[in-house]
Design a protein around this motif. Sequence first.
Motif, PDB file in Angstrom:
ATOM      1  N   ILE A  28       0.875  -1.178   0.000  1.00  0.00           N
ATOM      2  CA  ILE A  28       0.000   0.000   0.000  1.00  0.00           C
ATOM      3  C   ILE A  28       0.908   1.222   0.000  1.00  0.00           C
ATOM      4  O   ILE A  28       1.342   1.706   1.043  1.00  0.00           O
ATOM      5  CB  ILE A  28      -0.936  -0.027   1.218  1.00  0.00           C
ATOM      6  N   PHE A  29       1.190   1.707  -1.179  1.00  0.00           N
ATOM      7  CA  PHE A  29       2.206   2.739  -1.370  1.00  0.00           C
ATOM      8  C   PHE A  29       1.939   3.977  -0.527  1.00  0.00           C
ATOM      9  O   PHE A  29       2.861   4.535   0.068  1.00  0.00           O
ATOM     10  CB  PHE A  29       2.267   3.109  -2.852  1.00  0.00           C
ATOM     11  N   SER A  30       0.693   4.394  -0.462  1.00  0.00           N
ATOM     12  CA  SER A  30       0.384   5.650   0.211  1.00  0.00           C
ATOM     13  C   SER A  30       0.713   5.610   1.705  1.00  0.00           C
ATOM     14  O   SER A  30       0.865   6.658   2.335  1.00  0.00           O
ATOM     15  CB  SER A  30      -1.089   6.010   0.013  1.00  0.00           C
ATOM     16  N   GLY A  31       0.845   4.405   2.253  1.00  0.00           N
ATOM     17  CA  GLY A  31       1.128   4.269   3.664  1.00  0.00           C
ATOM     18  C   GLY A  31       2.584   4.027   3.997  1.00  0.00           C
ATOM     19  O   GLY A  31       2.920   3.736   5.149  1.00  0.00           O
ATOM     20  N   ARG A  32       3.448   4.165   3.014  1.00  0.00           N
ATOM     21  CA  ARG A  32       4.858   3.831   3.215  1.00  0.00           C
ATOM     22  C   ARG A  32       5.771   5.020   3.003  1.00  0.00           C
ATOM     23  O   ARG A  32       5.557   5.836   2.098  1.00  0.00           O
ATOM     24  CB  ARG A  32       5.287   2.713   2.239  1.00  0.00           C
ATOM     25  N   ALA A  33       6.797   5.092   3.829  1.00  0.00           N
ATOM     26  CA  ALA A  33       7.875   6.039   3.581  1.00  0.00           C
ATOM     27  C   ALA A  33       8.803   5.467   2.514  1.00  0.00           C
ATOM     28  O   ALA A  33       8.964   4.242   2.422  1.00  0.00           O
ATOM     29  CB  ALA A  33       8.660   6.308   4.861  1.00  0.00           C
ATOM     30  N   VAL A  34       9.387   6.332   1.736  1.00  0.00           N
ATOM     31  CA  VAL A  34      10.292   5.909   0.661  1.00  0.00           C
ATOM     32  C   VAL A  34      11.571   6.727   0.748  1.00  0.00           C
ATOM     33  O   VAL A  34      11.530   7.945   0.976  1.00  0.00           O
ATOM     34  CB  VAL A  34       9.648   6.100  -0.723  1.00  0.00           C
ATOM     35  N   ASP A  35      12.679   6.064   0.568  1.00  0.00           N
ATOM     36  CA  ASP A  35      13.985   6.727   0.613  1.00  0.00           C
ATOM     37  C   ASP A  35      14.745   6.517  -0.689  1.00  0.00           C
ATOM     38  O   ASP A  35      14.594   5.494  -1.357  1.00  0.00           O
ATOM     39  CB  ASP A  35      14.835   6.161   1.753  1.00  0.00           C
ATOM     40  N   TRP A  36      15.560   7.504  -1.007  1.00  0.00           N
ATOM     41  CA  TRP A  36      16.557   7.374  -2.085  1.00  0.00           C
ATOM     42  C   TRP A  36      17.940   7.292  -1.442  1.00  0.00           C
ATOM     43  O   TRP A  36      18.280   8.123  -0.587  1.00  0.00           O
ATOM     44  CB  TRP A  36      16.526   8.564  -3.026  1.00  0.00           C
ATOM     45  N   TYR A  37      18.719   6.312  -1.868  1.00  0.00           N
ATOM     46  CA  TYR A  37      20.096   6.156  -1.458  1.00  0.00           C
ATOM     47  C   TYR A  37      20.973   6.227  -2.710  1.00  0.00           C
ATOM     48  O   TYR A  37      20.491   6.094  -3.837  1.00  0.00           O
ATOM     49  CB  TYR A  37      20.317   4.795  -0.792  1.00  0.00           C
ATOM     50  N   ARG A  38      22.258   6.387  -2.485  1.00  0.00           N
ATOM     51  CA  ARG A  38      23.203   6.289  -3.592  1.00  0.00           C
ATOM     52  C   ARG A  38      24.487   5.640  -3.119  1.00  0.00           C
ATOM     53  O   ARG A  38      24.824   5.691  -1.933  1.00  0.00           O
ATOM     54  CB  ARG A  38      23.503   7.659  -4.196  1.00  0.00           C
ATOM     55  N   GLN A  39      25.181   5.034  -4.069  1.00  0.00           N
ATOM     56  CA  GLN A  39      26.474   4.408  -3.767  1.00  0.00           C
ATOM     57  C   GLN A  39      27.435   4.701  -4.893  1.00  0.00           C
ATOM     58  O   GLN A  39      27.200   4.300  -6.048  1.00  0.00           O
ATOM     59  CB  GLN A  39      26.320   2.903  -3.579  1.00  0.00           C
ATOM     60  N   ALA A  40      28.499   5.405  -4.548  1.00  0.00           N
ATOM     61  CA  ALA A  40      29.556   5.710  -5.505  1.00  0.00           C
ATOM     62  C   ALA A  40      30.606   4.608  -5.436  1.00  0.00           C
ATOM     63  O   ALA A  40      30.727   3.919  -4.418  1.00  0.00           O
ATOM     64  CB  ALA A  40      30.176   7.065  -5.168  1.00  0.00           C
ATOM     65  N   PRO A  41      31.389   4.451  -6.492  1.00  0.00           N
ATOM     66  CA  PRO A  41      32.423   3.409  -6.502  1.00  0.00           C
ATOM     67  C   PRO A  41      33.370   3.548  -5.317  1.00  0.00           C
ATOM     68  O   PRO A  41      33.876   4.644  -5.043  1.00  0.00           O
ATOM     69  CB  PRO A  41      33.146   3.652  -7.826  1.00  0.00           C
ATOM     70  N   GLY A  42      33.568   2.455  -4.605  1.00  0.00           N
ATOM     71  CA  GLY A  42      34.494   2.457  -3.478  1.00  0.00           C
ATOM     72  C   GLY A  42      33.977   3.110  -2.218  1.00  0.00           C
ATOM     73  O   GLY A  42      34.714   3.242  -1.236  1.00  0.00           O
ATOM     74  N   LYS A  43      32.693   3.520  -2.234  1.00  0.00           N
ATOM     75  CA  LYS A  43      32.122   4.186  -1.061  1.00  0.00           C
ATOM     76  C   LYS A  43      30.911   3.409  -0.545  1.00  0.00           C
ATOM     77  O   LYS A  43      30.330   2.590  -1.247  1.00  0.00           O
ATOM     78  CB  LYS A  43      31.715   5.612  -1.409  1.00  0.00           C
TER      79      LYS A  43
END
Length: 111
Positions: A28-43
């Motif tokens: 149920i999408f409307s009831g969920r928090a959503v995050d964006w993450y990122r990963q750079a090479p070697g990090k």
Amino acid sequence: QVQLVESGGGLVQPGGSLRLSCVVSGTIFSGRAVDWYRQAPGKERELVAGITMGRNTNYADSVKGRFTISRDNAENTVYLQMNSLKPEDTAVYYCKVGVNWGRGTQVTVSS
């Protein structure tokens, strides 16, 4: 089963913009928090931005004022608008809901 599919990555010059999308299914999408993450090479993977079901947002200091996270509950989609991109923003960007991750989309900022 929760599924997340990211899109919108690509190659952009410094100072340019991209908009990433994350389509979420199986919950149920409307009831969920959503995050964006990122990963750079070697990090390590790092949190970029998050949005709650109440549309409260938070950002990493490194992207404040340049990135904007938003959501469209009718489309089960979260967006990450990225402006004034820098080479150090180069990374694979992932969407996360609970313990579920997408496969990521590559963002490369280079001249």
